[in-house]
Design a protein around this motif. Sequence first.
Motif, PDB file in Angstrom:
ATOM      1  N   LEU A 236       0.830  -1.202   0.000  1.00 55.02           N
ATOM      2  CA  LEU A 236       0.000   0.000   0.000  1.00 55.02           C
ATOM      3  C   LEU A 236       0.870   1.260   0.000  1.00 55.02           C
ATOM      4  CD1 LEU A 236      -2.884   1.141   0.153  1.00 55.02           C
ATOM      5  CD2 LEU A 236      -2.690   1.029   2.663  1.00 55.02           C
ATOM      6  N   ALA A 237       1.928   1.240   0.792  1.00 54.11           N
ATOM      7  CA  ALA A 237       2.837   2.382   0.844  1.00 54.11           C
ATOM      8  C   ALA A 237       3.558   2.581  -0.483  1.00 54.11           C
ATOM      9  CB  ALA A 237       3.855   2.190   1.974  1.00 54.11           C
ATOM     10  N   VAL A 238       3.937   1.499  -1.141  1.00 51.65           N
ATOM     11  CA  VAL A 238       4.635   1.590  -2.423  1.00 51.65           C
ATOM     12  C   VAL A 238       3.775   2.301  -3.462  1.00 51.65           C
ATOM     13  CG1 VAL A 238       5.321   0.190  -4.429  1.00 51.65           C
ATOM     14  CG2 VAL A 238       6.242  -0.324  -2.166  1.00 51.65           C
ATOM     15  N   TYR A 239       2.520   1.894  -3.590  1.00 51.65           N
ATOM     16  CA  TYR A 239       1.635   2.530  -4.579  1.00 51.65           C
ATOM     17  C   TYR A 239       1.340   3.990  -4.217  1.00 51.65           C
ATOM     18  CZ  TYR A 239       0.770  -1.838  -7.048  1.00 51.65           C
ATOM     19  OH  TYR A 239       0.919  -2.979  -7.805  1.00 51.65           O
ATOM     20  N   THR A 240       1.262   4.273  -2.915  1.00 53.00           N
ATOM     21  CA  THR A 240       0.994   5.649  -2.489  1.00 53.00           C
ATOM     22  C   THR A 240       2.189   6.553  -2.785  1.00 53.00           C
ATOM     23  OG1 THR A 240      -0.428   4.800  -0.711  1.00 53.00           O
ATOM     24  CG2 THR A 240       0.297   7.086  -0.542  1.00 53.00           C
ATOM     25  N   VAL A 241       3.387   6.088  -2.445  1.00 53.96           N
ATOM     26  CA  VAL A 241       4.598   6.867  -2.728  1.00 53.96           C
ATOM     27  C   VAL A 241       4.773   7.045  -4.237  1.00 53.96           C
ATOM     28  CG1 VAL A 241       7.122   6.883  -2.576  1.00 53.96           C
ATOM     29  CG2 VAL A 241       5.752   6.210  -0.589  1.00 53.96           C
ATOM     30  N   ALA A 242       4.461   5.997  -5.001  1.00 55.14           N
ATOM     31  CA  ALA A 242       4.541   6.109  -6.464  1.00 55.14           C
ATOM     32  C   ALA A 242       3.610   7.207  -6.964  1.00 55.14           C
ATOM     33  CB  ALA A 242       4.192   4.774  -7.115  1.00 55.14           C
ATOM     34  N   GLY A 243       2.385   7.276  -6.426  1.00 55.22           N
ATOM     35  CA  GLY A 243       1.453   8.324  -6.818  1.00 55.22           C
ATOM     36  C   GLY A 243       2.000   9.709  -6.511  1.00 55.22           C
ATOM     37  N   LEU A 244       2.618   9.862  -5.334  1.00 52.12           N
ATOM     38  CA  LEU A 244       3.234  11.138  -4.967  1.00 52.12           C
ATOM     39  C   LEU A 244       4.281  11.556  -6.006  1.00 52.12           C
ATOM     40  CD1 LEU A 244       3.966  13.436  -2.944  1.00 52.12           C
ATOM     41  CD2 LEU A 244       5.510  11.793  -1.836  1.00 52.12           C
ATOM     42  N   ILE A 245       5.100  10.604  -6.422  1.00 53.29           N
ATOM     43  CA  ILE A 245       6.159  10.894  -7.401  1.00 53.29           C
ATOM     44  C   ILE A 245       5.550  11.263  -8.754  1.00 53.29           C
ATOM     45  CG2 ILE A 245       8.100   9.892  -8.680  1.00 53.29           C
ATOM     46  CD1 ILE A 245       8.658   8.208  -6.127  1.00 53.29           C
ATOM     47  N   TYR A 246       4.460  10.600  -9.148  1.00 51.19           N
ATOM     48  CA  TYR A 246       3.800  10.947 -10.414  1.00 51.19           C
ATOM     49  C   TYR A 246       3.258  12.372 -10.371  1.00 51.19           C
ATOM     50  CZ  TYR A 246       3.721   5.811 -10.772  1.00 51.19           C
ATOM     51  OH  TYR A 246       4.061   4.479 -10.792  1.00 51.19           O
ATOM     52  N   GLY A 247       2.778  12.799  -9.189  1.00 46.91           N
ATOM     53  CA  GLY A 247       2.293  14.169  -9.057  1.00 46.91           C
ATOM     54  C   GLY A 247       3.414  15.178  -9.248  1.00 46.91           C
ATOM     55  N   ILE A 248       4.579  14.900  -8.664  1.00 48.30           N
ATOM     56  CA  ILE A 248       5.730  15.780  -8.863  1.00 48.30           C
ATOM     57  C   ILE A 248       6.147  15.787 -10.325  1.00 48.30           C
ATOM     58  CG2 ILE A 248       8.146  16.178  -8.237  1.00 48.30           C
ATOM     59  CD1 ILE A 248       7.516  14.875  -5.522  1.00 48.30           C
ATOM     60  N   ALA A 249       6.043  14.626 -10.981  1.00 50.40           N
ATOM     61  CA  ALA A 249       6.360  14.551 -12.407  1.00 50.40           C
ATOM     62  C   ALA A 249       5.431  15.447 -13.227  1.00 50.40           C
ATOM     63  CB  ALA A 249       6.257  13.105 -12.895  1.00 50.40           C
ATOM     64  N   GLY A 250       4.167  15.562 -12.802  1.00 49.91           N
ATOM     65  CA  GLY A 250       3.233  16.456 -13.481  1.00 49.91           C
ATOM     66  C   GLY A 250       3.683  17.903 -13.394  1.00 49.91           C
ATOM     67  N   TRP A 251       4.210  18.294 -12.239  1.00 50.33           N
ATOM     68  CA  TRP A 251       4.758  19.635 -12.065  1.00 50.33           C
ATOM     69  C   TRP A 251       5.959  19.859 -12.985  1.00 50.33           C
ATOM     70  CZ3 TRP A 251       7.854  21.367  -7.141  1.00 50.33           C
ATOM     71  CH2 TRP A 251       8.082  22.752  -7.198  1.00 50.33           C
ATOM     72  N   VAL A 252       6.850  18.853 -13.040  1.00 50.32           N
ATOM     73  CA  VAL A 252       8.022  18.943 -13.921  1.00 50.32           C
ATOM     74  C   VAL A 252       7.580  19.077 -15.376  1.00 50.32           C
ATOM     75  CG1 VAL A 252      10.099  17.746 -14.738  1.00 50.32           C
ATOM     76  CG2 VAL A 252       9.464  17.617 -12.320  1.00 50.32           C
ATOM     77  N   LEU A 253       6.522  18.350 -15.739  1.00 52.48           N
ATOM     78  CA  LEU A 253       6.050  18.365 -17.122  1.00 52.48           C
ATOM     79  C   LEU A 253       5.520  19.740 -17.535  1.00 52.48           C
ATOM     80  CD1 LEU A 253       5.436  16.957 -19.775  1.00 52.48           C
ATOM     81  CD2 LEU A 253       3.306  16.091 -18.766  1.00 52.48           C
ATOM     82  N   ILE A 254       4.832  20.434 -16.633  1.00 56.19           N
ATOM     83  CA  ILE A 254       4.347  21.785 -16.959  1.00 56.19           C
ATOM     84  C   ILE A 254       5.525  22.685 -17.329  1.00 56.19           C
ATOM     85  CG2 ILE A 254       3.269  23.867 -16.047  1.00 56.19           C
ATOM     86  CD1 ILE A 254       1.422  22.132 -14.411  1.00 56.19           C
ATOM     87  N   GLY A 255       6.584  22.622 -16.522  1.00 59.11           N
ATOM     88  CA  GLY A 255       7.754  23.433 -16.800  1.00 59.11           C
ATOM     89  C   GLY A 255       8.443  23.047 -18.082  1.00 59.11           C
TER      90      GLY A 255
END
Length: 340
Positions: A236-255
Amino acid sequence: MTASGSAAAAEFARRRQSPVQQLQNHLHKRPWLSPLLLLFITFVAFFIATPLFLTAGAMGTLLQQTAIVAALAVGQTLVILTAGIDLSVGAIMILSMMVMASLAKDGGMPGLLALLIGIALATLAGLLNGLLVTRINLPPFIVTLGTLSIFTAIALLYSGGSSIQAEHLPRILNFLGEGFGIGAFRLTWGIVVVVLIYAVMAFVLSQTAWGRYVYAVGDDAESARLSGVPSKRILLAVYTVAGLIYGIAGWVLIGRAGSATPNAVPTANLDSITAVVIGGTSLFGGRGRLIGTLIGALIVQTFDFGLSLIGVNQQWRVLAIGVLIVVAVAVDQWIRKVKS
């Protein structure tokens, strides 16, 4: 005497191995070596094909293009280390990106708050994947295949399928597209953020009990559970942390893109899986390192970037990536058959 005899027997067995068997053993212990060699060969080949490839400007562009796939591949690595797979990586990133951009568009909400909401939403999406895998015991492939469609549809419905350009967004959302130059070589803050993600997660996986549990669950979830590892909570923690990282990737993608669009990076899922597999992480779980994933992401983007520089059309570039996947999985299968 017993210890001395065992050491002598091990040394004798090692000397009896053929060069191919010794190579197989080395790659089993250090799975990042083969992708590193492939990356070196790829760089040499493209430099021979076009001297423009190794210029400072081209290398800066390559690193900027690699940042998105590399960020997504961190989360994908965590999931694959547990013998799962995540097909929703791109959809979660796009959903997070569109939410934070839509909320902050034209000053509708403070940029920092919109950013935090977008990343929190991605984290919740990862948590949902984890709950479906751990509480309902659905296979990760089926879960993330379903949520891929769900998150993609939500992103399209929420955004109306329209893009939001950089001029309508606050500076904090565009910030990771800014950067600094070293001569003609330019780095963005998005690249710096991705490197920090790798540094933090590499430390967590190699130096903490949680990291050891992740490897144990991927190697044999039932044995790990019987040994006292809370396998369900780790998953459960692995999938949650992965989601957090995908969100940061979305921020990187905007830039990186200079806008937020629901049609960005259509090959994100394939590219992230390819980077992880080429990087030496086993699809069967329990073996792999983030340094290999980073090298794998560089290989994926180097192939695409280098082939585009020499004028190869998109269809052939996709074919090359497909061949890379098949070869990487074949090598992984061969390495796993190592004899102790």
